[in-house]
Design a protein around this motif. Sequence first.
Motif, PDB file in Angstrom:
ATOM      1  N   ALA A 230       0.828  -1.209   0.000  1.00  0.00           N
ATOM      2  CA  ALA A 230       0.000   0.000   0.000  1.00  0.00           C
ATOM      3  C   ALA A 230       0.862   1.260   0.000  1.00  0.00           C
ATOM      4  O   ALA A 230       0.453   2.305   0.489  1.00  0.00           O
ATOM      5  N   ASN A 231       2.050   1.134  -0.565  1.00  0.00           N
ATOM      6  CA  ASN A 231       3.000   2.250  -0.629  1.00  0.00           C
ATOM      7  C   ASN A 231       3.259   2.933   0.712  1.00  0.00           C
ATOM      8  O   ASN A 231       3.500   4.140   0.776  1.00  0.00           O
ATOM      9  N   TYR A 232       3.188   2.141   1.753  1.00  0.00           N
ATOM     10  CA  TYR A 232       3.616   2.653   3.054  1.00  0.00           C
ATOM     11  C   TYR A 232       4.282   1.514   3.830  1.00  0.00           C
ATOM     12  O   TYR A 232       3.944   1.241   4.973  1.00  0.00           O
ATOM     13  N   ALA A 233       5.260   0.890   3.149  1.00  0.00           N
ATOM     14  CA  ALA A 233       5.956  -0.250   3.747  1.00  0.00           C
ATOM     15  C   ALA A 233       6.704   0.160   5.014  1.00  0.00           C
ATOM     16  O   ALA A 233       7.049  -0.683   5.837  1.00  0.00           O
ATOM     17  N   GLU A 234       6.930   1.487   5.172  1.00  0.00           N
ATOM     18  CA  GLU A 234       7.667   1.970   6.343  1.00  0.00           C
ATOM     19  C   GLU A 234       6.776   2.010   7.577  1.00  0.00           C
ATOM     20  O   GLU A 234       7.258   2.254   8.683  1.00  0.00           O
ATOM     21  N   ASN A 235       5.462   1.821   7.390  1.00  0.00           N
ATOM     22  CA  ASN A 235       4.539   1.971   8.519  1.00  0.00           C
ATOM     23  C   ASN A 235       3.461   0.886   8.454  1.00  0.00           C
ATOM     24  O   ASN A 235       2.357   1.108   7.965  1.00  0.00           O
ATOM     25  N   LEU A 236       3.814  -0.295   8.926  1.00  0.00           N
ATOM     26  CA  LEU A 236       2.881  -1.425   8.818  1.00  0.00           C
ATOM     27  C   LEU A 236       1.649  -1.244   9.696  1.00  0.00           C
ATOM     28  O   LEU A 236       0.593  -1.795   9.394  1.00  0.00           O
ATOM     29  N   ASP A 237       1.751  -0.449  10.759  1.00  0.00           N
ATOM     30  CA  ASP A 237       0.558  -0.180  11.579  1.00  0.00           C
ATOM     31  C   ASP A 237      -0.497   0.544  10.742  1.00  0.00           C
ATOM     32  O   ASP A 237      -1.685   0.249  10.817  1.00  0.00           O
ATOM     33  N   TYR A 238      -0.023   1.497   9.949  1.00  0.00           N
ATOM     34  CA  TYR A 238      -0.928   2.264   9.084  1.00  0.00           C
ATOM     35  C   TYR A 238      -1.608   1.325   8.082  1.00  0.00           C
ATOM     36  O   TYR A 238      -2.829   1.352   7.903  1.00  0.00           O
ATOM     37  N   VAL A 239      -0.815   0.469   7.451  1.00  0.00           N
ATOM     38  CA  VAL A 239      -1.354  -0.438   6.421  1.00  0.00           C
ATOM     39  C   VAL A 239      -2.305  -1.444   7.060  1.00  0.00           C
ATOM     40  O   VAL A 239      -3.339  -1.801   6.491  1.00  0.00           O
ATOM     41  N   SER A 240      -1.979  -1.874   8.251  1.00  0.00           N
ATOM     42  CA  SER A 240      -2.818  -2.816   8.978  1.00  0.00           C
ATOM     43  C   SER A 240      -4.202  -2.209   9.230  1.00  0.00           C
ATOM     44  O   SER A 240      -5.229  -2.846   9.012  1.00  0.00           O
ATOM     45  N   ARG A 241      -4.223  -0.962   9.674  1.00  0.00           N
ATOM     46  CA  ARG A 241      -5.502  -0.271   9.906  1.00  0.00           C
ATOM     47  C   ARG A 241      -6.277  -0.109   8.607  1.00  0.00           C
ATOM     48  O   ARG A 241      -7.487  -0.303   8.554  1.00  0.00           O
ATOM     49  N   LEU A 242      -5.556   0.234   7.539  1.00  0.00           N
ATOM     50  CA  LEU A 242      -6.193   0.409   6.228  1.00  0.00           C
ATOM     51  C   LEU A 242      -6.886  -0.891   5.796  1.00  0.00           C
ATOM     52  O   LEU A 242      -8.021  -0.881   5.316  1.00  0.00           O
ATOM     53  N   LEU A 243      -6.200  -2.008   6.000  1.00  0.00           N
ATOM     54  CA  LEU A 243      -6.786  -3.306   5.633  1.00  0.00           C
ATOM     55  C   LEU A 243      -7.983  -3.633   6.535  1.00  0.00           C
ATOM     56  O   LEU A 243      -9.013  -4.130   6.061  1.00  0.00           O
ATOM     57  N   ASP A 244      -7.856  -3.342   7.829  1.00  0.00           N
ATOM     58  CA  ASP A 244      -8.966  -3.614   8.760  1.00  0.00           C
ATOM     59  C   ASP A 244     -10.201  -2.780   8.404  1.00  0.00           C
ATOM     60  O   ASP A 244     -11.327  -3.260   8.472  1.00  0.00           O
ATOM     61  N   ASP A 245      -9.962  -1.535   8.000  1.00  0.00           N
ATOM     62  CA  ASP A 245     -11.086  -0.627   7.729  1.00  0.00           C
ATOM     63  C   ASP A 245     -11.732  -0.854   6.370  1.00  0.00           C
ATOM     64  O   ASP A 245     -12.844  -0.392   6.125  1.00  0.00           O
ATOM     65  N   ASN A 246     -11.009  -1.486   5.444  1.00  0.00           N
ATOM     66  CA  ASN A 246     -11.508  -1.583   4.065  1.00  0.00           C
ATOM     67  C   ASN A 246     -11.414  -3.019   3.537  1.00  0.00           C
ATOM     68  O   ASN A 246     -10.398  -3.405   2.965  1.00  0.00           O
ATOM     69  N   PRO A 247     -12.500  -3.782   3.681  1.00  0.00           N
ATOM     70  CA  PRO A 247     -12.465  -5.173   3.216  1.00  0.00           C
ATOM     71  C   PRO A 247     -12.281  -5.298   1.704  1.00  0.00           C
ATOM     72  O   PRO A 247     -11.965  -6.386   1.209  1.00  0.00           O
ATOM     73  N   ASN A 248     -12.449  -4.202   0.957  1.00  0.00           N
ATOM     74  CA  ASN A 248     -12.276  -4.236  -0.501  1.00  0.00           C
ATOM     75  C   ASN A 248     -10.821  -4.030  -0.933  1.00  0.00           C
ATOM     76  O   ASN A 248     -10.543  -3.900  -2.119  1.00  0.00           O
TER      77      ASN A 248
END
Length: 368
Positions: A230-248
């Motif tokens: 998700a072009n934020y490999a430096e911040n996996l917490d951010y990407v984790s939240r993005l995945l949790d919030d968006n099942p699509n």
Amino acid sequence: MNSWKDVQKGWGVWGPKFPVIDAHNHLWGDWTQCRGIEKVMDASGVVLYCDLTANISIAWAGGGYEFQTGDITEFFRHSSERFYAFTAATFSRSKTLPLFSDAAQFQEETIRLMREHAALGAKGLKILKELGLHYRDDSGNLIFMDDDRLAPIWEEAADLDIPVLIHQSDPFWFFEPVTPENEHYESLKKYPAWSFADRKRYPGKMELLERRDRTVKNHPRTRFILPHVANYAENLDYVSRLLDDNPNVSIDFSARMDEIGRNPQETRSFMVQHQDRIIFGTDMPVSEEVYRAYYRFLETRDEPIVPPDYDGTFERYRWKITGLELPDEVLKKIYHQNILDLIPSLREPFAKLLEFSGFSQEQQNKAD
Ligand SMILES: [Zn+2]
């Protein structure tokens, strides 16, 4: 774990435990590469390879590149059954030209091309990072992903039931000054056009990500693949939240082994936690060495591993990485199951090609 003995019996070098689909790559209109790539795939346990930009050809010049609109029928004519395609539809133009002057006409043309290319066999829509960084309307304003004028395109992808793979922003250091302290200094010196540090000319990394994230939220029917972690490999917490919030949303980790491999424990938990949403892809000129580096990273606890550079060489790394030793069920999902779930029409060619890919019957059965 493949031992060297297994490797000798199998297909050469550090084969993957399960058959692989390289779901993020580019031929850029050079069909002469296909034979050579197939050989690498055969030697590396890769069954299918996705050309995401099957209607774009590219010319390299002056540390950067220039697009030309290509003809997707050429892809189907020149590539073999080992390759499948995404289309960039109208997002295939030179970044120096306005993307559109008449938005309604642009929407219409894009949707027409999406339908036409999907009918020919294209499996998804790819949007390059030029959106948000370079593409402008005829008033000279940058066009961002969350521009209302693009919304009908994302909805059409949902109607056509094709995923949208969209690249927005880039590594953190591509937006920082190009000095020797910059962690990607060597790459940015080699490819100056990759630097977006000029804040007068380019938006910042977070602005691009926030606009993207708003868009995926606003189009819940559309399935998005966000490459490069998700072009934020430096911040996996951010990407984790993005995945949790968006099942699509799904992600790939192409060309970011370096970033995620420096935090192996955090990355391993992240990959196990989101194992149904992560797709394998390399996004670089492939070789047996490149695939082997990926397999060692995913399957072993090896350290240190030299990560490949963005252009498939092994010369510019500033740090080495540690293997993740992911569990088998996670590997299988990442290597092929998740992309087959996302694009079910690949199941049949995948199953058919398995017979020819050098995997033993036992390995083929395990792949189901
Ligand atoms: Zn790419």
